[in-house]
Design a protein around this motif. Sequence first.
Motif, PDB file in Angstrom:
ATOM      1  N   ASP A  90      56.490 123.937  11.176  1.00  0.00           N
ATOM      2  CA  ASP A  90      58.021 123.757  11.753  1.00  0.00           C
ATOM      3  C   ASP A  90      58.429 123.324  13.070  1.00  0.00           C
ATOM      4  OD1 ASP A  90      60.835 123.985  10.997  1.00  0.00           O
ATOM      5  OD2 ASP A  90      61.071 125.913  12.283  1.00  0.00           O
ATOM      6  N   ALA A  91      57.390 124.216  13.807  1.00  0.00           N
ATOM      7  CA  ALA A  91      57.340 123.828  15.266  1.00  0.00           C
ATOM      8  C   ALA A  91      57.009 122.472  15.550  1.00  0.00           C
ATOM      9  CB  ALA A  91      56.236 124.923  15.920  1.00  0.00           C
ATOM     10  N   GLN A  92      55.799 122.014  14.799  1.00  0.00           N
ATOM     11  CA  GLN A  92      55.350 120.554  15.161  1.00  0.00           C
ATOM     12  C   GLN A  92      56.438 119.663  14.730  1.00  0.00           C
ATOM     13  OE1 GLN A  92      52.064 120.016  12.517  1.00  0.00           O
ATOM     14  NE2 GLN A  92      50.384 119.949  14.434  1.00  0.00           N
ATOM     15  N   LEU A  93      57.066 120.016  13.679  1.00  0.00           N
ATOM     16  CA  LEU A  93      58.249 119.088  13.242  1.00  0.00           C
ATOM     17  C   LEU A  93      59.173 119.112  14.283  1.00  0.00           C
ATOM     18  CD1 LEU A  93      58.170 117.726  10.463  1.00  0.00           C
ATOM     19  CD2 LEU A  93      59.837 119.315   9.823  1.00  0.00           C
ATOM     20  N   ARG A  94      59.453 119.990  14.876  1.00  0.00           N
ATOM     21  CA  ARG A  94      60.592 120.018  15.775  1.00  0.00           C
ATOM     22  C   ARG A  94      60.004 119.120  17.037  1.00  0.00           C
ATOM     23  NH1 ARG A  94      64.820 123.300  15.018  1.00  0.00           N
ATOM     24  NH2 ARG A  94      64.556 124.612  13.188  1.00  0.00           N
ATOM     25  N   GLN A  95      58.827 119.582  17.310  1.00  0.00           N
ATOM     26  CA  GLN A  95      58.336 118.699  18.643  1.00  0.00           C
ATOM     27  C   GLN A  95      58.462 117.245  18.414  1.00  0.00           C
ATOM     28  OE1 GLN A  95      54.334 119.849  19.361  1.00  0.00           O
ATOM     29  NE2 GLN A  95      54.858 121.419  20.769  1.00  0.00           N
ATOM     30  N   GLN A  96      58.183 116.731  17.045  1.00  0.00           N
ATOM     31  CA  GLN A  96      57.986 115.566  16.623  1.00  0.00           C
ATOM     32  C   GLN A  96      59.440 114.732  16.820  1.00  0.00           C
ATOM     33  OE1 GLN A  96      56.299 114.987  12.876  1.00  0.00           O
ATOM     34  NE2 GLN A  96      54.454 114.862  13.749  1.00  0.00           N
ATOM     35  N   VAL A  97      60.528 115.604  16.321  1.00  0.00           N
ATOM     36  CA  VAL A  97      61.981 115.258  16.229  1.00  0.00           C
ATOM     37  C   VAL A  97      62.337 115.274  17.738  1.00  0.00           C
ATOM     38  CG1 VAL A  97      64.219 116.089  15.780  1.00  0.00           C
ATOM     39  CG2 VAL A  97      62.500 116.258  13.921  1.00  0.00           C
ATOM     40  N   GLN A  98      61.893 116.041  18.670  1.00  0.00           N
ATOM     41  CA  GLN A  98      62.226 115.950  20.146  1.00  0.00           C
ATOM     42  C   GLN A  98      61.721 114.631  20.659  1.00  0.00           C
ATOM     43  OE1 GLN A  98      64.240 117.816  21.409  1.00  0.00           O
ATOM     44  NE2 GLN A  98      64.188 116.885  23.474  1.00  0.00           N
ATOM     45  N   ALA A  99      60.331 114.549  20.333  1.00  0.00           N
ATOM     46  CA  ALA A  99      59.924 113.182  20.940  1.00  0.00           C
ATOM     47  C   ALA A  99      60.610 112.026  20.311  1.00  0.00           C
ATOM     48  CB  ALA A  99      58.360 113.124  20.266  1.00  0.00           C
ATOM     49  N   ILE A 100      60.943 112.043  18.963  1.00  0.00           N
ATOM     50  CA  ILE A 100      61.754 110.862  18.570  1.00  0.00           C
ATOM     51  C   ILE A 100      62.923 110.743  19.366  1.00  0.00           C
ATOM     52  CG2 ILE A 100      63.027 109.844  16.579  1.00  0.00           C
ATOM     53  CD1 ILE A 100      60.750 111.221  14.917  1.00  0.00           C
ATOM     54  N   ARG A 101      63.720 111.850  19.451  1.00  0.00           N
ATOM     55  CA  ARG A 101      64.836 111.733  20.246  1.00  0.00           C
ATOM     56  C   ARG A 101      64.774 111.100  21.867  1.00  0.00           C
ATOM     57  NH1 ARG A 101      66.982 117.386  19.304  1.00  0.00           N
ATOM     58  NH2 ARG A 101      68.433 117.002  17.571  1.00  0.00           N
ATOM     59  N   GLU A 102      63.683 111.667  22.292  1.00  0.00           N
ATOM     60  CA  GLU A 102      63.529 111.204  23.599  1.00  0.00           C
ATOM     61  C   GLU A 102      63.297 109.658  23.724  1.00  0.00           C
ATOM     62  OE1 GLU A 102      60.455 113.701  25.264  1.00  0.00           O
ATOM     63  OE2 GLU A 102      61.903 115.318  25.457  1.00  0.00           O
ATOM     64  N   GLY A 103      62.406 109.276  22.580  1.00  0.00           N
ATOM     65  CA  GLY A 103      61.973 107.933  22.489  1.00  0.00           C
ATOM     66  C   GLY A 103      63.406 107.136  22.290  1.00  0.00           C
ATOM     67  N   LEU A 104      64.047 107.346  21.269  1.00  0.00           N
ATOM     68  CA  LEU A 104      65.424 106.620  21.050  1.00  0.00           C
ATOM     69  C   LEU A 104      66.079 106.706  22.259  1.00  0.00           C
ATOM     70  CD1 LEU A 104      66.629 105.738  18.619  1.00  0.00           C
ATOM     71  CD2 LEU A 104      67.817 107.880  18.284  1.00  0.00           C
ATOM     72  N   LEU A 105      66.291 107.678  23.046  1.00  0.00           N
ATOM     73  CA  LEU A 105      67.340 107.749  24.103  1.00  0.00           C
ATOM     74  C   LEU A 105      66.667 106.738  25.326  1.00  0.00           C
ATOM     75  CD1 LEU A 105      68.198 111.477  25.214  1.00  0.00           C
ATOM     76  CD2 LEU A 105      69.565 109.531  24.790  1.00  0.00           C
ATOM     77  N   ARG A 106      65.436 106.771  25.240  1.00  0.00           N
ATOM     78  CA  ARG A 106      64.732 105.712  26.105  1.00  0.00           C
ATOM     79  C   ARG A 106      64.885 104.277  25.845  1.00  0.00           C
ATOM     80  NH1 ARG A 106      60.420 109.091  26.974  1.00  0.00           N
ATOM     81  NH2 ARG A 106      59.406 108.080  25.120  1.00  0.00           N
ATOM     82  N   ARG A 107      64.829 104.087  24.564  1.00  0.00           N
ATOM     83  CA  ARG A 107      64.996 102.761  24.272  1.00  0.00           C
ATOM     84  C   ARG A 107      66.339 102.174  24.358  1.00  0.00           C
ATOM     85  NH1 ARG A 107      61.398 103.669  19.731  1.00  0.00           N
ATOM     86  NH2 ARG A 107      59.053 102.803  19.940  1.00  0.00           N
ATOM     87  N   LEU A 108      67.344 103.249  23.913  1.00  0.00           N
ATOM     88  CA  LEU A 108      68.758 102.774  24.028  1.00  0.00           C
ATOM     89  C   LEU A 108      69.106 102.679  25.755  1.00  0.00           C
ATOM     90  CD1 LEU A 108      70.650 105.409  21.547  1.00  0.00           C
ATOM     91  CD2 LEU A 108      70.223 102.779  21.477  1.00  0.00           C
ATOM     92  N   ALA A 109      68.270 103.425  26.444  1.00  0.00           N
ATOM     93  CA  ALA A 109      68.760 103.158  27.796  1.00  0.00           C
ATOM     94  C   ALA A 109      68.234 101.789  28.321  1.00  0.00           C
ATOM     95  CB  ALA A 109      68.101 104.428  28.620  1.00  0.00           C
ATOM     96  N   VAL A 110      66.921 101.592  27.637  1.00  0.00           N
ATOM     97  CA  VAL A 110      66.445 100.036  28.062  1.00  0.00           C
ATOM     98  C   VAL A 110      67.515  98.886  27.409  1.00  0.00           C
ATOM     99  CG1 VAL A 110      64.646  98.445  27.727  1.00  0.00           C
ATOM    100  CG2 VAL A 110      64.203 100.854  28.301  1.00  0.00           C
ATOM    101  N   PHE A 111      67.834  99.288  26.114  1.00  0.00           N
ATOM    102  CA  PHE A 111      68.787  98.263  25.478  1.00  0.00           C
ATOM    103  C   PHE A 111      70.120  98.219  26.425  1.00  0.00           C
ATOM    104  CE2 PHE A 111      72.681  98.279  22.883  1.00  0.00           C
ATOM    105  CZ  PHE A 111      72.612  96.893  22.518  1.00  0.00           C
ATOM    106  N   ASN A 112      70.636  99.346  27.026  1.00  0.00           N
ATOM    107  CA  ASN A 112      71.971  99.109  27.707  1.00  0.00           C
ATOM    108  C   ASN A 112      71.805  98.448  28.849  1.00  0.00           C
ATOM    109  OD1 ASN A 112      74.274 100.222  26.140  1.00  0.00           O
ATOM    110  ND2 ASN A 112      73.009 101.799  25.837  1.00  0.00           N
TER     111      ASN A 112
END
Length: 355
Positions: free
Chosen positions: A87-109
Amino acid sequence: MTKRILKTDRRSLRLTLSYLAIIMVLCLGFSAIFYQATTGNLDLSLNSSGQASSKGTSDKGLSLQADGAGSSSVSLSGASSDLTHLDAQLRQQVQAIREGLLRRLAVFNLGALLTGTVVSYLLARRTLQPIEAAMEAQARFSSDASHELRTPLTALRARSEVTLRNPRLTLAEAKHTIKGNIEQVQKLEQITDGLLQLGNEDHRRLARHPVSLEEVANEAMNTVVTQAQEKHIIITETAPHVKVQADRQSLVQATTILLDNAIKYSDKGSTIYLEGTTEGSYGLLYVRDEGRGIDSSDLPHIFERFYRADASRSRQGHGLGLSIAQNLIERNNGRIGVESTVGKGSVFVIKLPLA
Ligand code: ADP
């Protein structure tokens, strides 16, 4: 000039910023919705996996009570810690995905901001160009009109002042001044009439009916016959009985303007030809003269308001006739054209759809 450039720059900057604001609001809105939708799904999976892990622990707890064995208790805590780790691993992965997504959206904008700025600027220039051209034409027209009105007004005033200052003014001199003043007033009347006509014509709707080119040519010819006679000019009319779709009055007026010019710019004793023909689905009416002709450098401008070719700049007209004629013909869905050779003469053609 610099003031106008500054004004234009300010206008395009404002419009660029407005377009950019619209683009950025759309991009940011899209990014927020996309981020919300993606992370919402991840949260959902995370919650269901969390529930599964806690459910798995409680199931094992039940089986422990049923067996009552110590070994079972050891395997239960192992499974439970595995699940918590997962569960903790999953949460970490989700957090990483979230941060990656934010980064990509920032670059896109950021990309959207840069390309949006260029696109907005080009769009703003494209939008403003015709507006600026219209404004410039309007400003030029106002300045030309004021200049044209000012010339006879200045002459009127100067002549009147000089006459008034003359202590030994004779009746003959006074009459001479008044005659000159009347001429200037007539000029003013002609200019204001022309201006009024140009202003009205833009708005008045034309009712188009079948009109005979021959009848139009005859009517126009009758209007200028006295002027032609004064200069011993012969007008030869051979227009055919071809019917075009037009407003009769405006077509006669345009033809009269062309005939009037042909007389004005031809020498005494010359001939003017009023001819016609058909070409495909069009009827053509020609006004041909043997006059002074128009220089090739003046030809592209003669339909502009207040334009007068240099040679005739002296006192023949006000440069409004051809723009009125062009306006009338275009409002009848027609075209007006000209060909000319200096020293040989000019031929003006009116082209209208056949009835
Ligand atoms: P204007 O009142 O000065 O005649 P127009 O708009 O009718 O104004 O004509 C514009 C200019 O085109 C004239 O000043 C003259 O120089 C030229 N022009 C028009 N028609 C003729 C013609 N038939 N022959 C020679 N020049 C012409």
